[in-house]
Design a protein around this motif. Structure first.
Motif, PDB file in Angstrom:
ATOM      1  N   GLN A  53       0.828  -1.202   0.000  1.00 18.25           N
ATOM      2  CA  GLN A  53       0.000   0.000   0.000  1.00 18.25           C
ATOM      3  C   GLN A  53       0.866   1.256   0.000  1.00 18.25           C
ATOM      4  O   GLN A  53       1.789   1.378   0.795  1.00 18.25           O
ATOM      5  CB  GLN A  53      -0.916   0.009   1.224  1.00 18.25           C
ATOM      6  CG  GLN A  53      -1.961   1.107   1.207  1.00 18.25           C
ATOM      7  CD  GLN A  53      -2.904   1.014   2.383  1.00 18.25           C
ATOM      8  OE1 GLN A  53      -2.590   1.461   3.482  1.00 18.25           O
ATOM      9  NE2 GLN A  53      -4.072   0.419   2.152  1.00 18.25           N
ATOM     10  N   THR A  54       0.551   2.166  -0.899  1.00 22.04           N
ATOM     11  CA  THR A  54       1.195   3.474  -0.970  1.00 22.04           C
ATOM     12  C   THR A  54       0.228   4.538  -0.462  1.00 22.04           C
ATOM     13  O   THR A  54      -0.931   4.571  -0.859  1.00 22.04           O
ATOM     14  CB  THR A  54       1.594   3.815  -2.416  1.00 22.04           C
ATOM     15  OG1 THR A  54       2.546   2.858  -2.892  1.00 22.04           O
ATOM     16  CG2 THR A  54       2.208   5.203  -2.496  1.00 22.04           C
ATOM     17  N   LYS A  55       0.730   5.401   0.419  1.00 20.85           N
ATOM     18  CA  LYS A  55      -0.057   6.513   0.935  1.00 20.85           C
ATOM     19  C   LYS A  55       0.674   7.814   0.625  1.00 20.85           C
ATOM     20  O   LYS A  55       1.886   7.903   0.845  1.00 20.85           O
ATOM     21  CB  LYS A  55      -0.261   6.389   2.448  1.00 20.85           C
ATOM     22  CG  LYS A  55      -1.002   5.135   2.881  1.00 20.85           C
ATOM     23  CD  LYS A  55      -1.125   5.085   4.403  1.00 20.85           C
ATOM     24  CE  LYS A  55      -1.856   3.825   4.852  1.00 20.85           C
ATOM     25  NZ  LYS A  55      -1.985   3.748   6.334  1.00 20.85           N
ATOM     26  N   THR A  56      -0.038   8.796   0.138  1.00 24.92           N
ATOM     27  CA  THR A  56       0.568  10.107  -0.109  1.00 24.92           C
ATOM     28  C   THR A  56      -0.324  11.198   0.491  1.00 24.92           C
ATOM     29  O   THR A  56      -1.546  11.075   0.529  1.00 24.92           O
ATOM     30  CB  THR A  56       0.759  10.383  -1.612  1.00 24.92           C
ATOM     31  OG1 THR A  56      -0.478  10.170  -2.297  1.00 24.92           O
ATOM     32  CG2 THR A  56       1.825   9.477  -2.195  1.00 24.92           C
ATOM     33  N   TYR A 115       6.716  -1.764  -6.268  1.00 27.51           N
ATOM     34  CA  TYR A 115       8.059  -1.223  -6.089  1.00 27.51           C
ATOM     35  C   TYR A 115       9.073  -2.328  -6.366  1.00 27.51           C
ATOM     36  O   TYR A 115       8.886  -3.465  -5.937  1.00 27.51           O
ATOM     37  CB  TYR A 115       8.246  -0.702  -4.662  1.00 27.51           C
ATOM     38  CG  TYR A 115       7.437   0.533  -4.332  1.00 27.51           C
ATOM     39  CD1 TYR A 115       8.063   1.697  -3.884  1.00 27.51           C
ATOM     40  CD2 TYR A 115       6.049   0.559  -4.455  1.00 27.51           C
ATOM     41  CE1 TYR A 115       7.337   2.835  -3.566  1.00 27.51           C
ATOM     42  CE2 TYR A 115       5.304   1.692  -4.142  1.00 27.51           C
ATOM     43  CZ  TYR A 115       5.961   2.822  -3.708  1.00 27.51           C
ATOM     44  OH  TYR A 115       5.233   3.946  -3.393  1.00 27.51           O
ATOM     45  N   LEU A 164       9.383   2.364  -9.501  1.00 29.23           N
ATOM     46  CA  LEU A 164       8.012   2.457  -9.010  1.00 29.23           C
ATOM     47  C   LEU A 164       7.100   2.309 -10.219  1.00 29.23           C
ATOM     48  O   LEU A 164       7.022   3.197 -11.076  1.00 29.23           O
ATOM     49  CB  LEU A 164       7.753   3.796  -8.319  1.00 29.23           C
ATOM     50  CG  LEU A 164       8.277   4.000  -6.899  1.00 29.23           C
ATOM     51  CD1 LEU A 164       9.784   3.835  -6.820  1.00 29.23           C
ATOM     52  CD2 LEU A 164       7.871   5.382  -6.383  1.00 29.23           C
ATOM     53  N   ILE A 190       2.398   3.961 -10.693  1.00 33.67           N
ATOM     54  CA  ILE A 190       2.290   4.797  -9.502  1.00 33.67           C
ATOM     55  C   ILE A 190       1.515   6.080  -9.775  1.00 33.67           C
ATOM     56  O   ILE A 190       1.705   6.739 -10.804  1.00 33.67           O
ATOM     57  CB  ILE A 190       3.704   5.132  -8.940  1.00 33.67           C
ATOM     58  CG1 ILE A 190       3.631   5.959  -7.659  1.00 33.67           C
ATOM     59  CG2 ILE A 190       4.552   5.822  -9.993  1.00 33.67           C
ATOM     60  CD1 ILE A 190       3.206   5.185  -6.469  1.00 33.67           C
ATOM     61  N   GLU A 246       9.839   5.743   2.448  1.00 37.47           N
ATOM     62  CA  GLU A 246       9.310   7.094   2.615  1.00 37.47           C
ATOM     63  C   GLU A 246      10.029   8.022   1.645  1.00 37.47           C
ATOM     64  O   GLU A 246      11.234   7.871   1.411  1.00 37.47           O
ATOM     65  CB  GLU A 246       9.492   7.590   4.051  1.00 37.47           C
ATOM     66  CG  GLU A 246       8.664   6.828   5.073  1.00 37.47           C
ATOM     67  CD  GLU A 246       8.773   7.427   6.463  1.00 37.47           C
ATOM     68  OE1 GLU A 246       9.651   8.301   6.668  1.00 37.47           O
ATOM     69  OE2 GLU A 246       7.980   7.028   7.342  1.00 37.47           O
ATOM     70  N   GLY A 277       5.208  10.650   0.399  1.00 34.96           N
ATOM     71  CA  GLY A 277       4.740   9.295   0.183  1.00 34.96           C
ATOM     72  C   GLY A 277       5.332   8.299   1.152  1.00 34.96           C
ATOM     73  O   GLY A 277       6.443   8.482   1.653  1.00 34.96           O
ATOM     74  N   SER A 278       4.583   7.241   1.413  1.00 29.23           N
ATOM     75  CA  SER A 278       5.077   6.125   2.209  1.00 29.23           C
ATOM     76  C   SER A 278       4.530   4.834   1.614  1.00 29.23           C
ATOM     77  O   SER A 278       3.446   4.817   1.003  1.00 29.23           O
ATOM     78  CB  SER A 278       4.661   6.251   3.672  1.00 29.23           C
ATOM     79  OG  SER A 278       3.257   6.169   3.812  1.00 29.23           O
ATOM     80  N   PHE A 279       5.288   3.767   1.784  1.00 26.70           N
ATOM     81  CA  PHE A 279       4.906   2.470   1.224  1.00 26.70           C
ATOM     82  C   PHE A 279       5.357   1.373   2.159  1.00 26.70           C
ATOM     83  O   PHE A 279       6.423   1.455   2.782  1.00 26.70           O
ATOM     84  CB  PHE A 279       5.555   2.273  -0.151  1.00 26.70           C
ATOM     85  CG  PHE A 279       5.424   0.863  -0.686  1.00 26.70           C
ATOM     86  CD1 PHE A 279       4.246   0.443  -1.283  1.00 26.70           C
ATOM     87  CD2 PHE A 279       6.477  -0.043  -0.579  1.00 26.70           C
ATOM     88  CE1 PHE A 279       4.115  -0.859  -1.773  1.00 26.70           C
ATOM     89  CE2 PHE A 279       6.366  -1.333  -1.068  1.00 26.70           C
ATOM     90  CZ  PHE A 279       5.182  -1.738  -1.668  1.00 26.70           C
TER      91      PHE A 279
END
Length: 305
Positions: free
Chosen positions: A173-176, A194, A209, A212, A282, A291-293
């Motif tokens: 999961q990627t969060k931005t 990734y 990436l 994305i 990050e 972003g974080s993953f």
């Protein structure tokens, strides 16, 4: 392009447990080879963590006796000479979904004699064909990921060895978070993949990436964002990749093009699990997108034996 989903929950319900054999068959044996790398953690804290790349392990399954045997002749503990070993017959558990081509197996309590006179103890882990991958036309980096993947650890007389892939794809999961329309907004996606592809000397890695998006307002995902030659640090915790002010390259129509407008002000990726199958990441892109993953490279497999 193709992607393999590594969510194992749906698979386990369909998997039949045990090394199955046909009734009355005198034997049901099979074998295969897996090419992985070994991260070597010396017991002596003054010695550096190192990597033995391209080690081939042979895995033999006995479906009648429900055992797994693992051996190699290409283990290099000193970076120069290959040594070999073959374990005892370990009690094993294998699960498979024949219709989907998935197979995983676990093993534990392995022991062996190294050809240099040392002992192998506490060998255990699992193998699985449920491995994350992603393919896109024109990718500049050939895929060398091993399928099945062997996730294994064992002890020598003076070191801990862990297997891992030097060309691994991670799904999660990627969060931005970002500002848009005068407000702080957030975006979450599980569609990005990734990839970490280490150099032969383990000093740098190319990070990709795939698929994305950094914001919900982006009309379409970026096909591939490439960060080249990211410095690598090995430690007792595994590996860390970190770089700043990195201008990425975008894959479009089979060619890479630098994109300064997507400069990564900071980027840090690290392994976060003992078995080296999980990472966290990050980064900040162009001062706008934070972003974080977190994700993993293959499905974990374990069971009571």
């Amino acid at each position: 392009m193709t992607i393999k989903n590594i969510t194992l929950g749906l698979l386990l319900g369909a998997m039949s447990m045990g090394l199955s054999s046909c009734l009355g068959d005198p034997e049901n044996k099979s074998s295969f080879s897996v090419n992985v790398s070994n991260m070597i953690f010396p017991d002596n804290p003054a010695e550096e963590v190192s990597v033995d790349q391209n080690c081939t392990y042979n895995i033999a399954l006995d479906g009648v006796n429900n055992t797994i045997t693992i051996g190699t002749s290409t283990l290099s503990l000193d970076g120069k000479n290959n040594v070999s070993f073959t374990t005892n017959e370990m009690k094993g558990l294998v699960a498979s979904v024949s219709s989907m081509g998935y197979q995983s197996g676990s093993f534990a309590n392995g022991q062996a004699h190294l050809s240099n006179g040392e002992e192998i103890t506490r060998l255990g882990g699992y193998f699985t064909t449920v491995v994350a991958s992603y393919a896109v036309a024109g990718d500049p980096f050939p895929i060398t990921t091993s399928v099945p993947m062997l996730v294994m650890s064992y002890r020598t007389n003076n070191a801990l060895i862990r297997t891992f892939s030097t060309d691994a794809f991670f799904q999660g999961q990627t969060k931005t978070t970002y500002a848009f329309g005068g407000q702080e907004q957030s975006f979450v996606t599980d569609e990005a993949v990734y990839r970490v592809k280490f150099s032969s000397d383990m000093k740098k890695a190319n990070v990709v990436l795939y698929n994305i998006r950094f914001a919900s307002q982006m009309p379409r995902p970026l096909q591939a964002v490439v960060l080249k030659d990211v410095p690598v640090t090995l430690s007792r915790a595994g590996y860390t990749l970190e770089i700043s002010d990195c201008i990425p390259e975008m894959l479009e129509s089979g060619a890479l093009t630098p994109y300064p407008s997507y400069t990564f002000d900071s980027f840090k990726l690290m392994s976060v699990s003992d078995d080296l199958t999980q990472i966290s990441c990050e980064y900040v892109v162009n001062g706008s997108f934070k972003g974080s993953f977190s994700g993993r490279s293959c499905a974990a497999f374990s069971a009571q034996q």
